[in-house]
Design an enzyme around this catalytic site. Structure first.
Site, PDB file in Angstrom:
ATOM      1  N   LEU A 106       0.854  -1.179   0.000  1.00 55.32           N
ATOM      2  CA  LEU A 106       0.000   0.000   0.000  1.00 55.32           C
ATOM      3  C   LEU A 106       0.896   1.238   0.000  1.00 55.32           C
ATOM      4  O   LEU A 106       2.004   1.199   0.543  1.00 55.32           O
ATOM      5  CB  LEU A 106      -0.913  -0.009   1.233  1.00 55.32           C
ATOM      6  CG  LEU A 106      -1.956  -1.141   1.246  1.00 55.32           C
ATOM      7  CD1 LEU A 106      -2.645  -1.235   2.601  1.00 55.32           C
ATOM      8  CD2 LEU A 106      -2.976  -0.937   0.143  1.00 55.32           C
ATOM      9  N   GLU A 166      -8.891   1.003   9.020  1.00 56.21           N
ATOM     10  CA  GLU A 166      -9.236   0.899   7.601  1.00 56.21           C
ATOM     11  C   GLU A 166      -9.148  -0.568   7.169  1.00 56.21           C
ATOM     12  O   GLU A 166      -9.992  -1.060   6.429  1.00 56.21           O
ATOM     13  CB  GLU A 166      -8.295   1.774   6.767  1.00 56.21           C
ATOM     14  CG  GLU A 166      -8.825   2.125   5.387  1.00 56.21           C
ATOM     15  CD  GLU A 166      -8.666   1.044   4.338  1.00 56.21           C
ATOM     16  OE1 GLU A 166      -9.512   0.984   3.427  1.00 56.21           O
ATOM     17  OE2 GLU A 166      -7.691   0.263   4.429  1.00 56.21           O
TER      18      GLU A 166
END
Length: 195
Positions: free
Chosen positions: A23, A33
């Site tokens: 990410l 998240e």
């Protein structure tokens, strides 16, 4: 009636979704998240069935080995080169259409919702497909360097839903990074992607 297809993605303002197989904000972790990703993709709406996560080979190998396969979900990996599913994966399909066919035939009794979780070319295939598509987007409000991007989507084709069950509202913040959860829905095929 055709099945609703879901995509879930976290992206930077420039649509960046990855860098070097991680990410973009790696090594910073956005635990809440990630919990949201887990909850949305793993929570089936029909008792006794499981959701399906469909991903490309690179996405599969970007998941830490100890977390493969993703628990409580049917994991389908797409690859034209591989002849057998990678260790831990439940199924292998050569392309997205074949994966959908597998879900609607062999897996029809056990499969509930379908979630595309990456990468970039698979998101594009989903967006080119017919029928209702939902994009569950985490808009990260800080720009990080990226080498992988989410496809641009047609603003006329997708509308932002004002609220969606199970999706937190408002601005979120973790480790100094702000983000918000958004859900877009489409029922019309976008001329931008017409063949």
């Amino acid at each position: 009636m055709s099945r609703v297809l879901n995509a879930i993605v976290a992206m930077c303002p420039d649509l960046g979704i990855g860098r070097d197989g991680h990410l973009p904000w790696h090594p910073i972790r956005l635990k809440d998240e990630f919990k949201y990703f887990q909850k949305m993709t793993a929570t089936a709406s029909v008792e006794g069935k499981q959701n399906v996560v469909v991903m490309g080979k690179k996405t599969w190998f970007s998941i830490p080995e100890k977390n493969r396969p993703l628990n409580n979900r049917i994991n389908i990996v797409l690859s034209r080169q591989m002849k057998v599913p990678p260790a831990g994966a439940h199924h292998l399909a050569p392309d997205f259409c074949s994966a959908l066919k597998l879900i609607d035939t062999e897996l029809s009794e056990q499969a509930d919702q379908v979630w595309v979780i990456g990468g970039s070319s698979l998101y594009k295939e989903l967006m080119q497909s017919q029928g209702t598509r939902r994009l569950f987007v985490t808009q990260v409000l800080e720009q990080f360097q990226c080498d992988t991007f989410f496809p641009e989507f047609c603003p006329d084709e997708y509308h932002l839903l004002p609220g969606f069950p199970g999706v937190p509202q408002g601005l979120q913040e973790e480790n100094g990074i702000q983000y918000r959860f958004e859900v877009y829905e489409s029922v019309v095929h976008c001329p931008l992607y017409s063949k």
